[in-house]
Motif scaffolding. Structure first.
Motif, mmCIF file in Angstrom:
data_model
loop_
_atom_site.group_PDB
_atom_site.id
_atom_site.type_symbol
_atom_site.label_atom_id
_atom_site.label_comp_id
_atom_site.label_asym_id
_atom_site.label_seq_id
_atom_site.Cartn_x
_atom_site.Cartn_y
_atom_site.Cartn_z
ATOM 1 N N ASP A 160 -80.118 16.710 -21.720
ATOM 2 C CA ASP A 160 -81.411 17.140 -22.266
ATOM 3 C C ASP A 160 -81.857 18.451 -21.632
ATOM 4 O OD1 ASP A 160 -81.573 14.996 -23.958
ATOM 5 O OD2 ASP A 160 -82.868 13.804 -22.661
ATOM 6 N N GLU A 161 -81.666 18.568 -20.318
ATOM 7 C CA GLU A 161 -82.062 19.800 -19.624
ATOM 8 C C GLU A 161 -81.204 20.976 -20.081
ATOM 9 O OE1 GLU A 161 -82.970 19.733 -15.379
ATOM 10 O OE2 GLU A 161 -82.829 17.554 -15.448
ATOM 11 N N LEU A 162 -79.928 20.725 -20.283
ATOM 12 C CA LEU A 162 -79.057 21.803 -20.756
ATOM 13 C C LEU A 162 -79.449 22.258 -22.157
ATOM 14 C CD1 LEU A 162 -75.567 20.585 -19.463
ATOM 15 C CD2 LEU A 162 -76.869 22.558 -18.658
ATOM 16 N N ARG A 163 -79.788 21.285 -23.010
ATOM 17 C CA ARG A 163 -80.236 21.646 -24.358
ATOM 18 C C ARG A 163 -81.532 22.451 -24.295
ATOM 19 N NH1 ARG A 163 -79.010 16.014 -25.288
ATOM 20 N NH2 ARG A 163 -77.001 15.768 -26.365
ATOM 21 N N ALA A 164 -82.409 22.076 -23.350
ATOM 22 C CA ALA A 164 -83.691 22.768 -23.221
ATOM 23 C C ALA A 164 -83.511 24.213 -22.770
ATOM 24 C CB ALA A 164 -84.596 22.016 -22.248
ATOM 25 N N THR A 165 -82.381 24.506 -22.111
ATOM 26 C CA THR A 165 -82.135 25.868 -21.637
ATOM 27 C C THR A 165 -81.273 26.669 -22.623
ATOM 28 O OG1 THR A 165 -80.113 25.233 -20.442
ATOM 29 C CG2 THR A 165 -82.201 25.065 -19.239
ATOM 30 N N TYR A 166 -81.112 26.132 -23.820
ATOM 31 C CA TYR A 166 -80.216 26.757 -24.811
ATOM 32 C C TYR A 166 -80.549 28.228 -25.043
ATOM 33 C CZ TYR A 166 -77.487 27.348 -29.068
ATOM 34 O OH TYR A 166 -76.586 27.783 -30.002
ATOM 35 N N LYS A 167 -81.843 28.560 -25.044
ATOM 36 C CA LYS A 167 -82.263 29.943 -25.310
ATOM 37 C C LYS A 167 -82.584 30.697 -24.027
ATOM 38 C CE LYS A 167 -84.091 28.945 -29.915
ATOM 39 N NZ LYS A 167 -85.271 29.007 -30.816
ATOM 40 N N SER A 168 -82.258 30.091 -22.876
ATOM 41 C CA SER A 168 -82.535 30.742 -21.600
ATOM 42 C C SER A 168 -81.285 30.687 -20.735
ATOM 43 C CB SER A 168 -83.714 30.050 -20.888
ATOM 44 O OG SER A 168 -83.916 30.621 -19.614
ATOM 45 N N ASP A 169 -80.441 31.697 -20.831
ATOM 46 C CA ASP A 169 -79.174 31.710 -20.112
ATOM 47 C C ASP A 169 -79.354 31.620 -18.611
ATOM 48 O OD1 ASP A 169 -77.824 31.905 -22.464
ATOM 49 O OD2 ASP A 169 -77.636 34.094 -22.402
ATOM 50 N N LEU A 170 -80.397 32.239 -18.075
ATOM 51 C CA LEU A 170 -80.613 32.248 -16.634
ATOM 52 C C LEU A 170 -80.848 30.836 -16.118
ATOM 53 C CD1 LEU A 170 -80.976 33.801 -14.018
ATOM 54 C CD2 LEU A 170 -83.398 34.093 -14.580
ATOM 55 N N ASN A 171 -81.727 30.078 -16.792
ATOM 56 C CA ASN A 171 -81.989 28.712 -16.363
ATOM 57 C C ASN A 171 -80.747 27.841 -16.497
ATOM 58 O OD1 ASN A 171 -84.630 29.262 -15.716
ATOM 59 N ND2 ASN A 171 -85.421 28.669 -17.720
ATOM 60 N N GLU A 172 -80.021 28.041 -17.571
ATOM 61 C CA GLU A 172 -78.805 27.249 -17.766
ATOM 62 C C GLU A 172 -77.800 27.528 -16.655
ATOM 63 O OE1 GLU A 172 -74.854 27.163 -20.538
ATOM 64 O OE2 GLU A 172 -76.680 28.006 -21.405
ATOM 65 N N LEU A 173 -77.623 28.800 -16.320
ATOM 66 C CA LEU A 173 -76.684 29.152 -15.270
ATOM 67 C C LEU A 173 -77.114 28.577 -13.927
ATOM 68 C CD1 LEU A 173 -75.859 32.849 -16.223
ATOM 69 C CD2 LEU A 173 -74.382 30.840 -16.462
ATOM 70 N N ASP A 174 -78.413 28.573 -13.653
ATOM 71 C CA ASP A 174 -78.910 27.983 -12.404
ATOM 72 C C ASP A 174 -78.574 26.503 -12.330
ATOM 73 O OD1 ASP A 174 -79.910 30.386 -11.605
ATOM 74 O OD2 ASP A 174 -81.989 29.968 -12.185
ATOM 75 N N LEU A 175 -78.815 25.790 -13.416
ATOM 76 C CA LEU A 175 -78.557 24.358 -13.453
ATOM 77 C C LEU A 175 -77.062 24.064 -13.330
ATOM 78 C CD1 LEU A 175 -79.596 21.471 -13.817
ATOM 79 C CD2 LEU A 175 -79.517 21.824 -16.289
ATOM 80 N N LEU A 176 -76.248 24.784 -14.070
ATOM 81 C CA LEU A 176 -74.807 24.579 -14.008
ATOM 82 C C LEU A 176 -74.248 24.939 -12.643
ATOM 83 C CD1 LEU A 176 -73.598 25.898 -17.478
ATOM 84 C CD2 LEU A 176 -73.614 23.525 -16.685
ATOM 85 N N ASP A 177 -74.766 26.012 -12.053
ATOM 86 C CA ASP A 177 -74.271 26.441 -10.753
ATOM 87 C C ASP A 177 -74.587 25.401 -9.682
ATOM 88 O OD1 ASP A 177 -73.061 28.565 -9.056
ATOM 89 O OD2 ASP A 177 -75.042 28.543 -8.114
ATOM 90 N N SER A 178 -75.775 24.799 -9.765
ATOM 91 C CA SER A 178 -76.137 23.757 -8.805
ATOM 92 C C SER A 178 -75.197 22.567 -8.926
ATOM 93 C CB SER A 178 -77.583 23.300 -9.036
ATOM 94 O OG SER A 178 -78.490 24.346 -8.787
ATOM 95 N N ALA A 179 -74.937 22.132 -10.154
ATOM 96 C CA ALA A 179 -74.062 20.986 -10.375
ATOM 97 C C ALA A 179 -72.622 21.290 -9.981
ATOM 98 C CB ALA A 179 -74.122 20.556 -11.832
ATOM 99 N N ARG A 180 -72.187 22.514 -10.200
ATOM 100 C CA ARG A 180 -70.805 22.868 -9.879
ATOM 101 C C ARG A 180 -70.582 23.000 -8.379
ATOM 102 N NH1 ARG A 180 -70.190 26.870 -14.856
ATOM 103 N NH2 ARG A 180 -71.575 28.167 -13.620
#
Length: 268
Positions: A160-180
């Motif tokens: 859900d959080e990833l979908r919410a960041t669909y139009k915000s690459d910066l937020n998506e990258l932050d979330l993915l980077d934390s998980a990775r």
């Protein structure tokens, strides 16, 4: 001897020898509650001298829980509280045997993480209410008690959080980077969700990165490996298998239902 003003201005607080810590509550930490000793100032004043209050350790643990995203319900999960009586033995005792193997694997995983930041992860599979999340949360809590960095993500919430960041690459990258990149990642409830090709690619990105960097991941799922291939794809499932030790938990009756029935009996 420094006075209070000098101490606070330099942010250096001397340790106070033999300072008695307040009795710790057996309940979960209470966020935002006022410390009866320091009134949430973090220091105890004796004349012109300031000492760190013993509540600072509790606050440190609370912050760890916040950053790890452990829910209040799961904060008290510990491996030494794991109950085998929920796994009622059938003629082959398969339920209990599976639970023993899974618990021993969880204990070994904690020990391995304390020795090295790199290694294999764990995959706990089994039906709903079989104790998978309890083991995963216990691992997270015990590692945090040793000051290791952990991130506990519930997969549907992550999607859900990833979908919410669909139009915000910066937020998506932050979330993915934390998980990775977090030293220990917990992915709870990898189940039969509405995966799209976009979310499958994001999950693959997390799993593949951690496999390549040998960062351990703990995953819980009510899917079989064949079902996992159908939902998240062959390449992601393959990497989970490669990077994990796999254990299956089974019960005759949902543990949450058993807990509810215990509570009802005590209430009578």
């Amino acid at each position: 001897m420094k006075n209070v003003k000098d101490i606070l201005s330099t942010n250096l607080i001397p340790s106070r020898p033999n300072y008695e810590k307040p009795k710790e509550s057996k309940e979960s930490p209470s966020y935002g509650s006022q410390c009866p000793i320091c009134q949430d100032r973090g220091i105890v004043l004796e004349g012109d001298i300031a000492y760190p209050c013993s509540c600072m350790e509790t606050r440190k643990l609370e912050n760890q829980f916040r950053h790890a995203r452990i829910s209040r319900e799961l904060m008290n999960c510990r491996l030494d509280k794991f109950r085998f009586d929920y796994y009622s033995a059938d003629l082959s005792e398969s339920h209990r045997e599976g639970a023993v193997k899974a618990l021993n694997a969880a204990k070994s995983f904690v020990d391995d993480c304390l020795r090295s930041p790199y290694g294999l992860g764990l995959l706990f599979t089994g039906p709903v209410g079989s104790g998978k999340t309890y083991l995963a949360a216990s691992i997270a809590n015990e590692l945090m008690e040793h000051n290791l960095k952990v991130l506990f993500l519930i997969v549907p919430d992550l999607l859900d959080e990833l979908r919410a960041t669909y139009k915000s690459d910066l937020n998506e990258l932050d979330l993915l980077d934390s998980a990775r990149s977090i030293p220990i990642l917990i992915l709870d409830d990898l189940g039969a969700h509405n995966y799209t090709e976009w979310t499958r690619n994001r999950l693959y990105s997390i799993i593949n990165y951690r496999l390549n960097e040998q960062l351990p991941t703990v995953i819980t799922s009510n899917l079989s490996l064949d079902e996992m291939e159908d939902y998240i794809g062959l390449r992601t499932t393959s990497r989970i298998i490669q990077s994990s030790r796999i254990f299956r938990l089974t019960v005759q009756k949902d543990i949450r239902l058993q807990i509810y029935q215990e509570r009802e009996v005590k209430a009578k």
